[in-house]
Design a protein around this motif. Structure first.
Motif, PDB file in Angstrom:
ATOM      1  N   UNK A 229       2.184 -17.270 -34.473  1.00 58.81           N
ATOM      2  CA  UNK A 229       1.648 -15.995 -34.953  1.00 58.81           C
ATOM      3  C   UNK A 229       0.126 -16.125 -34.866  1.00 58.81           C
ATOM      4  N   UNK A 230      -0.472 -15.188 -34.113  1.00 58.66           N
ATOM      5  CA  UNK A 230      -1.895 -15.307 -33.769  1.00 58.66           C
ATOM      6  C   UNK A 230      -2.629 -14.028 -34.159  1.00 58.66           C
ATOM      7  N   UNK A 231      -3.816 -14.203 -34.732  1.00 61.89           N
ATOM      8  CA  UNK A 231      -4.650 -13.039 -35.068  1.00 61.89           C
ATOM      9  C   UNK A 231      -5.877 -13.014 -34.158  1.00 61.89           C
ATOM     10  N   UNK A 297      -2.954 -19.431 -35.491  1.00 59.59           N
ATOM     11  CA  UNK A 297      -4.194 -19.408 -34.710  1.00 59.59           C
ATOM     12  C   UNK A 297      -4.950 -18.115 -35.034  1.00 59.59           C
ATOM     13  N   UNK A 298      -6.286 -18.242 -35.128  1.00 62.14           N
ATOM     14  CA  UNK A 298      -7.116 -17.042 -35.320  1.00 62.14           C
ATOM     15  C   UNK A 298      -8.287 -17.094 -34.333  1.00 62.14           C
ATOM     16  N   UNK A 299      -8.451 -16.006 -33.615  1.00 61.59           N
ATOM     17  CA  UNK A 299      -9.650 -15.878 -32.788  1.00 61.59           C
ATOM     18  C   UNK A 299     -10.632 -14.981 -33.537  1.00 61.59           C
ATOM     19  N   UNK A 300     -11.778 -15.567 -33.912  1.00 59.83           N
ATOM     20  CA  UNK A 300     -12.811 -14.819 -34.644  1.00 59.83           C
ATOM     21  C   UNK A 300     -13.975 -14.546 -33.690  1.00 59.83           C
ATOM     22  N   UNK A 301     -13.772 -13.538 -32.834  1.00 59.77           N
ATOM     23  CA  UNK A 301     -14.798 -13.166 -31.840  1.00 59.77           C
ATOM     24  C   UNK A 301     -15.708 -12.143 -32.530  1.00 59.77           C
TER      25      UNK A 301
END
Ligand SMILES: C[S@@+](CC[C@H](N)C(=O)[O-])C[C@H]1O[C@@H](n2cnc3c(N)ncnc32)[C@H](O)[C@@H]1O
Length: 410
Positions: A229-231, A297-301
């Motif tokens: 589960x990815x944000x 997982x989290x992508x904080x762009x």
């Protein structure tokens, strides 16, 4: 603001006049972007050619566009002067004589004007003084090449969708279509010449997307795997979201606070035949949109100054103020603090910006690590030189980006 002002203003203007041909649109874009890219240099030269600035801003702008063409385009000088004079005749105030005289003076004094412009940093590099100082303090001797890279025409790079084809096979497909390209990263093909996406084989079927090679580093670093589960918390227009979905069969939540930009995410996912839960919400207020299920997982762009992509959005140089950088830095810290509790233990968060200012990059990460004993910064294996670690600087192959990978430990 993430660097789309000029794009939007120009697109709105062009949409208001649908009579333009694709060639005219391209030429207008080049004139607008080019003049803005070199604004400080052109303004300096114009100042030397005029006793006092014209009262009508339109006159200065017409002159600057003509100076840009005389300095940077291949068109003949007599054609440029003639067209500028014709444009001046169409204006309300009778200034065609002035335009003619200024441009002819420029042609006579070109060499000495260049030397004078080169003697001052703001007109030599065409950036605001505070920006130059910031880069010099941070990068010392490398500053001139960094500033110059920010004035280059940006490269056009494709990301090959590994679910549809291989990078090698798509490179052959491009070759057979007469399109020259080179591989610069595992899935990144740098085109010798930018072109409209309609000319790219299988673009509509999602075989490739346009994405800078530096931006293509994000998904592999985050190392997503089937079932995770990815944000993607600042998702629009969805380039990195699509890339993650191409890497593995994940459950993706694509969040952005801008509903209009989320449409681009939906369109991109549709073209790629991909799906995600698309949510309009503020990353710094998870209570308003989060369902309580943790992410692996989290992508904080995060939103940033976009100083690493200034060659794609040259108006950023003139719109930003020095104080904005500290404000971005605080906003980035706030978002990071708010989102950290959503990461599962053992999970990874990738902090990413398209900035080359350390206040938005290393400083944010250092502040965060000092406060969070449950966060560990992991080493990165990037396909491009990065110094300091995680910092990609704009060059012929990619734009400027910063990456820091944080793992949640017990
Ligand atoms: C650099 S762009 C993201 C690019 C995107 N990750 C991609 O790869 O295509 C930054 C985005 O952050 C969004 N944004 C800014 N502040 C936000 C916030 N507080 N919460 C959610 N999204 C935000 C902007 O609307 C913008 O679309």
């Amino acid at each position: 603001m993430d660097g789309c002002n000029l794009d939007r203003a120009l697109a709105d203007r062009l949409a208001a006049n649908s009579d333009y041909s694709p060639q005219q649109r391209g030429a207008l874009q080049d004139l607008s972007y080019g003049t803005i890219r070199y604004y400080a240099r052109l303004e300096f030269m114009l100042g030397k050619l005029l006793d006092r600035p014209p009262r009508d801003k339109l006159v200065s702008h017409l002159l600057m566009v003509a100076l840009y063409q005389l300095e940077y385009s291949k068109a003949g000088s007599h054609v440029i002067v003639d067209q500028a004079v014709r444009a001046a005749k169409k204006m309300k105030s009778p200034i065609s004589g002035l335009v003619n005289a200024v441009l002819r003076n420029f042609l006579r004094q070109q060499e000495s004007l260049r030397m004078a412009a080169d003697a001052e940093k703001s007109s030599r590099f065409a950036y605001p003084d505070w920006w130059i100082k910031e880069i010099e303090q941070q990068y010392g001797e490398s500053s001139p090449s960094i500033l110059e890279a920010g004035n280059m025409h940006p490269p056009m790079t494709l990301r090959v969708n590994r679910c549809r084809t291989t990078t090698g096979d798509y490179l052959s497909l491009l070759e057979s279509a007469g399109i020259a390209a080179q591989r610069v990263a595992p899935e990144a093909l740098l085109l010798a010449q930018p072109m409209s996406v309609e000319r790219l084989p299988k673009f509509d079927e999602g075989w490739v997307s346009v994405q800078d090679a530096g931006a293509q580093c994000a998904a592999p670093i985050l190392d997503v795997a089937d079932g995770m589960r990815v944000l993607d918390m600042c998702s629009a227009p969805g380039g990195k979201a699509m890339h993650m979905l191409e890497q593995a069969d994940i459950e993706l939540v694509a969040l952005d606070k801008d509903e209009r930009r989320l449409d681009r995410v939906r369109q991109n996912l549709k073209r790629g035949g991909q799906s995600a839960e698309v949510i309009c919400g503020d990353a710094s207020q998870p209570a308003t949109w989060w369902d309580g299920k943790l992410f692996q997982r989290i992508l904080a762009d995060v939103p940033c100054s976009a100083s690493g992509v200034v060659r794609r959005h040259p108006d950023i140089k003139w719109l930003r103020r020095s104080a904005d950088i500290a404000e971005f830095s605080e906003q980035q810290s706030r978002i990071l603090e708010a989102i950290w509790p959503l990461l599962a233990s053992g999970g990874k968060l990738l902090y990413a910006t398209c900035s080359i200012f350390k206040q938005e990059n290393q400083d944010v990460v250092e502040r965060f690590l000092a406060k969070h004993k449950d966060a560990n910064q992991e080493a990165l294996a990037l396909p491009f030189a990065n110094d300091p670690p995680g910092q990609l600087l704009p060059c012929t192959k990619h734009d400027g980006f910063f990456y820091a990978l944080l793992r949640k430990i017990d």
